[in-house]
Design a protein around this motif. Structure first.
Motif, PDB file in Angstrom:
ATOM      1  N   THR A  30      46.942  44.759  53.509  1.00 15.59           N
ATOM      2  CA  THR A  30      46.370  43.779  54.442  1.00 15.59           C
ATOM      3  C   THR A  30      45.178  42.998  53.886  1.00 15.59           C
ATOM      4  OG1 THR A  30      45.001  45.525  55.414  1.00 15.59           O
ATOM      5  CG2 THR A  30      47.125  45.096  56.464  1.00 15.59           C
ATOM      6  N   SER A  31      44.637  43.394  52.735  1.00 11.10           N
ATOM      7  CA  SER A  31      43.522  42.625  52.168  1.00 11.10           C
ATOM      8  C   SER A  31      44.066  41.330  51.557  1.00 11.10           C
ATOM      9  CB  SER A  31      42.793  43.450  51.108  1.00 11.10           C
ATOM     10  OG  SER A  31      43.615  43.632  49.976  1.00 11.10           O
ATOM     11  N   GLY A  32      43.172  40.493  51.023  1.00 10.07           N
ATOM     12  CA  GLY A  32      43.588  39.178  50.536  1.00 10.07           C
ATOM     13  C   GLY A  32      44.684  39.197  49.497  1.00 10.07           C
ATOM     14  N   GLY A  33      44.452  39.920  48.387  1.00 12.50           N
ATOM     15  CA  GLY A  33      45.452  39.996  47.329  1.00 12.50           C
ATOM     16  C   GLY A  33      46.704  40.720  47.774  1.00 12.50           C
ATOM     17  N   GLU A  34      46.533  41.781  48.553  1.00 16.52           N
ATOM     18  CA  GLU A  34      47.681  42.545  49.044  1.00 16.52           C
ATOM     19  C   GLU A  34      48.560  41.681  49.947  1.00 16.52           C
ATOM     20  OE1 GLU A  34      45.649  46.999  49.188  1.00 16.52           O
ATOM     21  OE2 GLU A  34      45.570  45.701  50.944  1.00 16.52           O
ATOM     22  N   ALA A  35      47.927  40.920  50.837  1.00 16.29           N
ATOM     23  CA  ALA A  35      48.682  40.063  51.756  1.00 16.29           C
ATOM     24  C   ALA A  35      49.458  38.992  50.988  1.00 16.29           C
ATOM     25  CB  ALA A  35      47.738  39.416  52.768  1.00 16.29           C
TER      26      ALA A  35
END
Length: 415
Positions: A30-35
């Motif tokens: 859910t973080s920026g890179g993960e999303a």
């Protein structure tokens, strides 16, 4: 073609090719890179005419996601696909919840396409029960290049030089080490100290084999003392800091260093920082030549509906495409989990990670990350993290006493 493939192929042949598949995927990316990485899978899937039902559960480390998944499984309503890794994958497979992807692996040649450690990790019951999305290196040290230059010191290569740099930064009013107080973040820091201060053999005996003599011995006391020493270099906001917020601190120069896996790199690229240039990437102090890994994967839960089975099969095939692996891992910060994926377009940290992985594999220096749930059963991992968190947060804690306690707690949880 193996006979085990016939039921699958007959099922797929009975479904019109024009049918739009729908899949529900549970994850905690859910973080920026993960999303951004999830969006690679989602957009590719939807671009082929299918429907993606995203079930994202927030919380670094995945503890909340696992709680939700257990409640859904007990209610006989698991998602079709879920992000699982390491011990959690092994536990779900052992309980019989996961679909056997071995026939697909045999048919498409997936076993030959995966490095041995990936194949073994995702086949805990002897047959493939998940498809890999990427390989993370956990023992990374991230440094704000500008802040390091201001100290006049070289990048630290061992823990003694790390302390020198940290002291200089602290004198200049810069936070030396960006980290939060979540137990899993502290476990990653401890793991880095264990690798660099204790060494490879210590790491194996203490944290993989749980050797009582090593768990409570003088090397563990020394490792704990170094771990405790780092407490004086963390932010004042340490208690509430999430890992991606710690990454933001090193991006802005509010802090100079972070010890975290290469999912950090996903955050850097999402914020238009250049990993390996603006932010340096180095093995954690003293761990040169060692590759501490976490293998992410998507597992398929057993379903009876032929349409859902088809959707699972199509999703697994999509994830295993080299071009999808490349784009997903460029966004996520990891490296592809397939042996022959073109690294063109990856940043210099990823290229180094791929090279170091290959070398560590040849030399027997691939080590599963304890902090990232690749080794210890859930009760053991939780017991370890509790002891470490309590120790790190108690300024009066004694390393020798804590080592003895660690031995007792691990024996109790194991037994």
């Amino acid at each position: 073609m193996k006979n085990t493939l016939y039921p699958l192929l007959l099922t797929l042949l009975a479904i019109p090719a024009s049918h739009a598949s729908q899949v529900e995927v549970q994850h905690w990316w859910t973080s920026g890179g993960e999303a951004r990485a999830v969006e690679v899978l989602k957009s590719t899937w939807k671009g082929e005419g299918h429907q993606w039902q995203d079930f994202a559960v927030q919380g670094g480390g995945g503890k909340s996601a696992m709680t939700v998944l257990k409640s859904r499984a007990l209610a006989a309503n698991p998602p079709q696909a879920a992000h699982l890794k390491g011990v959690e994958l092994r536990e779900w497979a052992g309980l019989g919840f996961l679909r056997d992807l071995g026939p697909m692996a045999d048919h498409f040649g997936w076993y030959q396409a995966m490095p041995p450690v990936v194949r073994q990790t995702l086949s805990p019951t002897g047959s493939l029960v998940a498809v890999p999305t990427g390989i993370h290196r956990v023992n990374w040290l991230w440094i704000n290049r500008r802040r390091l230059a201001e100290t006049g010191l070289p990048a630290p290569t061992d823990w003694a030089s790390f302390i020198q740099v940290a002291e200089r930064l602290k004198q200049q009013g810069v936070i030396p080490l960006a980290i939060g107080n979540e137990p899993w973040q502290l476990a990653i820091l401890f793991e880095a100290v264990a690798l660099g201060e204790g060494g490879r053999d210590f790491y194996r005996k203490a944290l993989l084999e749980l050797d009582p003599a090593v768990l409570t011995g003088p090397d563990m006391v020394r490792v704990l003392q170094r771990f405790q020493q780092l407490r004086s270099y963390v932010p004042l906001s340490f208690v509430s800091l999430k890992w991606n917020q710690a990454t933001t601190l090193i991006e802005t120069g509010g802090a100079a260093m972070q010890i975290m896996g290469d999912w950090t790199k996903g955050e850097l690229t999402a914020a238009d920082y250049r990993p390996g240039e603006d932010i340096l990437c180095l093995p954690t102090p003293g761990s040169q030549g060692i590759f501490s890994y976490n293998i992410d994967s998507i597992a398929m839960f057993k379903v009876r509906d032929p349409l859902q089975m088809q959707a699972q099969s199509e999703l697994a095939e999509l994830i295993m495409r080299p071009d999808v692996q490349a784009r997903f891992n460029q966004a996520k910060g990891s490296i592809p989990a397939l042996a022959k994926v073109d690294m063109k377009g990856f940043d210099r940290c990823a290229i180094r990670s791929q090279r170091d992985f290959t070398q560590a594999e040849k030399e027997g220096n691939l080590l599963p990350s304890v902090a990232e749930g690749m080794v210890l059963a859930t009760p053991l991992q939780q017991a370890l993290m509790d002891v470490l968190a309590n120790f790190f947060n108690d300024p009066n804690a004694d390393a020798a006493t804590t080592a003895a306690r660690l031995g007792r707690v691990m024996r109790s949880a194991k037994g």
